[in-house]
Structure formats: C-alpha cells, structure tokens
Design an enzyme around this catalytic site. Sequence first.
Site, PDB file in Angstrom:
ATOM      1  N   CYS A   8      -6.778  12.777   7.052  1.00  0.00           N
ATOM      2  CA  CYS A   8      -6.593  12.923   5.609  1.00  0.00           C
ATOM      3  C   CYS A   8      -7.747  13.639   4.924  1.00  0.00           C
ATOM      4  O   CYS A   8      -7.544  14.364   3.951  1.00  0.00           O
ATOM      5  CB  CYS A   8      -6.363  11.558   4.969  1.00  0.00           C
ATOM      6  SG  CYS A   8      -7.790  10.437   5.027  1.00  0.00           S
ATOM      7  N   SER A  23       6.067   4.260   3.000  1.00  0.00           N
ATOM      8  CA  SER A  23       5.603   3.195   2.105  1.00  0.00           C
ATOM      9  C   SER A  23       6.550   3.017   0.919  1.00  0.00           C
ATOM     10  O   SER A  23       6.698   1.903   0.398  1.00  0.00           O
ATOM     11  CB  SER A  23       4.184   3.489   1.613  1.00  0.00           C
ATOM     12  OG  SER A  23       4.109   4.731   0.944  1.00  0.00           O
ATOM     13  N   CYS A  58     -10.101   3.299   9.341  1.00  0.00           N
ATOM     14  CA  CYS A  58      -9.482   3.198   8.027  1.00  0.00           C
ATOM     15  C   CYS A  58      -8.557   1.995   7.947  1.00  0.00           C
ATOM     16  O   CYS A  58      -8.597   1.223   6.990  1.00  0.00           O
ATOM     17  CB  CYS A  58      -8.724   4.487   7.703  1.00  0.00           C
ATOM     18  SG  CYS A  58      -7.960   4.494   6.065  1.00  0.00           S
ATOM     19  N   SER A 114       1.195   5.242  -0.167  1.00  0.00           N
ATOM     20  CA  SER A 114       0.441   6.481   0.056  1.00  0.00           C
ATOM     21  C   SER A 114       1.035   7.678  -0.657  1.00  0.00           C
ATOM     22  O   SER A 114       0.394   8.724  -0.774  1.00  0.00           O
ATOM     23  CB  SER A 114       0.398   6.785   1.556  1.00  0.00           C
ATOM     24  OG  SER A 114       1.708   7.072   2.030  1.00  0.00           O
ATOM     25  N   GLY A 115       2.273   7.549  -1.107  1.00  0.00           N
ATOM     26  CA  GLY A 115       2.981   8.698  -1.654  1.00  0.00           C
ATOM     27  C   GLY A 115       3.988   9.260  -0.687  1.00  0.00           C
ATOM     28  O   GLY A 115       4.687  10.218  -1.011  1.00  0.00           O
ATOM     29  N   GLY A 116       4.094   8.667   0.485  1.00  0.00           N
ATOM     30  CA  GLY A 116       5.041   9.119   1.501  1.00  0.00           C
ATOM     31  C   GLY A 116       6.310   8.288   1.497  1.00  0.00           C
ATOM     32  O   GLY A 116       6.416   7.265   0.816  1.00  0.00           O
ATOM     33  N   VAL A 117       7.274   8.709   2.304  1.00  0.00           N
ATOM     34  CA  VAL A 117       8.572   8.054   2.324  1.00  0.00           C
ATOM     35  C   VAL A 117       8.497   6.670   2.965  1.00  0.00           C
ATOM     36  O   VAL A 117       9.216   5.745   2.557  1.00  0.00           O
ATOM     37  CB  VAL A 117       9.614   8.946   3.043  1.00  0.00           C
ATOM     38  CG1 VAL A 117       9.254   9.147   4.511  1.00  0.00           C
ATOM     39  CG2 VAL A 117      11.012   8.358   2.913  1.00  0.00           C
ATOM     40  N   LEU A 136      -4.518   3.540  -2.522  1.00  0.00           N
ATOM     41  CA  LEU A 136      -5.941   3.452  -2.213  1.00  0.00           C
ATOM     42  C   LEU A 136      -6.546   4.851  -2.273  1.00  0.00           C
ATOM     43  O   LEU A 136      -6.262   5.695  -1.419  1.00  0.00           O
ATOM     44  CB  LEU A 136      -6.142   2.849  -0.824  1.00  0.00           C
ATOM     45  CG  LEU A 136      -5.460   1.498  -0.585  1.00  0.00           C
ATOM     46  CD1 LEU A 136      -5.745   1.002   0.823  1.00  0.00           C
ATOM     47  CD2 LEU A 136      -5.902   0.471  -1.619  1.00  0.00           C
ATOM     48  N   ALA A 153       0.857  -1.184   0.000  1.00  0.00           N
ATOM     49  CA  ALA A 153       0.000   0.000   0.000  1.00  0.00           C
ATOM     50  C   ALA A 153       0.892   1.232   0.000  1.00  0.00           C
ATOM     51  O   ALA A 153       1.618   1.477   0.965  1.00  0.00           O
ATOM     52  CB  ALA A 153      -0.916  -0.010   1.219  1.00  0.00           C
ATOM     53  N   GLY A 178       3.716   0.727   5.294  1.00  0.00           N
ATOM     54  CA  GLY A 178       4.807   1.441   5.929  1.00  0.00           C
ATOM     55  C   GLY A 178       4.546   1.785   7.379  1.00  0.00           C
ATOM     56  O   GLY A 178       5.182   2.700   7.917  1.00  0.00           O
TER      57      GLY A 178
END
EC number: 2.8.1.13
Length: 384
Positions: A201, A16, A105, A11-14, A35, A9, A129
Amino acid sequence: MSKGKIIVAMSGGVDSAVTAGLLMEEGYEVIGVNLRTWEYEAPACDTTKKSCCSPEDIRDARDVGLSLNIPFYVIKMEKLFQEKVIDRFVNDYKEGKTPNPCVECNTFVKFGALFEKAQALGIDKIATGHYANVVEIDGRYAISNAQDMNKNQAYYLYGLSQENLKNTVFPLGGMTKPEVREIARRMGLPVAEKAESQEICFIPENDYRKFLAKKNIDFTPGVFKLQDGQVIGEHSGKENFTIGQRKGLGIAWKAPLYVISIQDDGTVVLAEERQTFVESFIVEDLNLQAWAPVLKAESSECRVQVRYRSRPIKAKVVRNENFIQVFPLEEVKGVAPGQSAVFYPNGSDYLLAGGIIRKGSVATYEKSDLSILENSELGVSVLP
C-alpha cells in the site's frame, strides 16, 4: 434482534464493504472505520488499477457507509504504521532480509490497535474482509484457511493474539470472490466492480528500490560470489536483491543463478538451482495459535509454508521456547530471512503457529541429497 455493536475495518474495497453489509443483515449494529496509515505523495494512486489506502479509497469507504446508512469514521494511525511497518520494512532491507509488511500491518495495526480502540469504546467485536476463518482447538483459537484458496489469507494472520481471534469475525471465510462481488451487486454497493489491491500500500509505484532511495538509504555496493567463493561480478547495492531472486541480476552465466545469501558487507552469494534447496532453517519471533505454549523442547512432524503463494510442505520440526528449527521433508527453495513461516498440522487447515525466518539460519544442499534427509531420524538437538 440486535447482536450488538461491531466495528468493521473498511478499506474502500469490495471485500470490506460486503463484510459490513452482511453483518448488518445478520443483525449487528455496524460501525465503519477506515484506518489512515499513509500520506501519499503526488501523483496519487490510480485506483482504477488497485486499492492502496489513498484518499480515493477513503472516499470509497465513506460512500459505502452512506450507501449502507451506517456511522463511518477515519482513524489516524500514521505514527503507529510508520513505526511498526515502514521502519521495519526499511531496516529489513538494510540488514539483507526480505520484509513482510502485510503481516506487521495486520498484527499491530488492523487488529492490534483497532481492537484496543474498539475496547476503549466498549465494543467487543471487530470484523474485516479477510478471507479466513477462526476455529477453536482444545481451548485455543486459531486461524484456518478460507474456502477460496485463491484468496486465502491465513498466512498473513498468524500474528493475531488469542483475544484478537476470539473477538474477530470474518464473514467472507466461506465465500469465493465471485460470490462476494455478486452480493455487492445485490446490495447496490458503489464498489461492486472495483479492482483489487495488488501491491504494497505505501509503495504505489510498486518499486521498493525507488522507495528506499526516497528514504535516503545508503545502498551497500559489493560483489557477486558463488558458493565456492569465486567472484563473478559487482553490484551497486545489496538492498536491490532478495533471496530466491533470479531475474535482474545482470550476470551472464552458463546456467540461471539465484540469490541464496545477502551478507552485511554487501556480498551477494549466487547459486544454480540445484544448490538452492534448503536443508534446515530457524523460525523465531513466534506467535502460537493452536499450539499450546509448552516451554520444553519437543519434536514433531507438520507442514510449513514459507511464502504467501507457496504450498505448505511436510517437515520435521524441533520446537524450543524461543524458536522452531525446521527440517523440510520435501523440496523447498527461496527460503528468505525476514519472511514469515506458518505451521499447519498434517491433515488439517488451521494454524499451529507462525514466526519470522531468522537471518543466517538457512542451510542449502544439492537436490540429490534430499533422499538422505527424508530417511534420516532427527533428534531434538537444535542449532544455536
């Protein structure tokens, strides 16, 4: 030699991104998935300040996939997220509770629905992550704390099922955040310096009251009362307050006041700090992890954590088939119905169980009474 396929999964973060990179290095065939849970209204989130599942974050996750040369897909989950997370968030505030959307979530979307989709594709393993670990205790799986206690996310993961836990990988559980960033730099990942997510979020302005107003929620006006029934003011809506809140009440008093109860008719009960400590409360909607699912009532001593950043405190508990009654043996205040409580055994860092604090179950007492509770012998009787 390939370890097989695994869905990560992303998320666009460091966190993950590094998760995906590490699993590739371990020999997994990694498939990246983002997701999509929320359609943002203008203006878009400022992703220089935080990550918030916005279109910018989806692009960042895609760029990581390109950098690692792995397949990357976006899965639409707006409907499920609306039902399991947003609707519950709104309803909890309407009912005078304090919601915990990250728990919902994780339980229903990031792990529940994602794992089902993975299985449908014939893939057994998923990874995220999160800073946590999985351990096996007497034949049952449980979340245990991460090495970096500043990032530890075990509290948010108590809702995972035994099947989830058996088939989920947390590569960052034994790392610190600085170590993760250093790995991202070594891998040349485009999000190595990206700022962390800090807010809910789907509330990019970090103002849940404004969010509720946009949802056309009818705020319930009422009065402020002290525990003895004395009315000391009025307010424009009980939805503006949470248990334990001190600032922003708009009440002048001889001592700081805290919210200790939010009633259906709009009454908000306030008390001084010495009156906010909790004598007992009930946790329901249980998910058992290391605790075996024994139906009979049983009494034991363990540690309970009632907020994400709070320290687990010692408590005597009476466990029933449908709920746990908690008798704190240390000072604890601000126990908020709607929030989660998780249970650890004494001397260990894995989860026994977790659940939701029941509205109407919290009894407060004066600080001077704590010694009486500590020295008392508790039986197995439970509150209705």
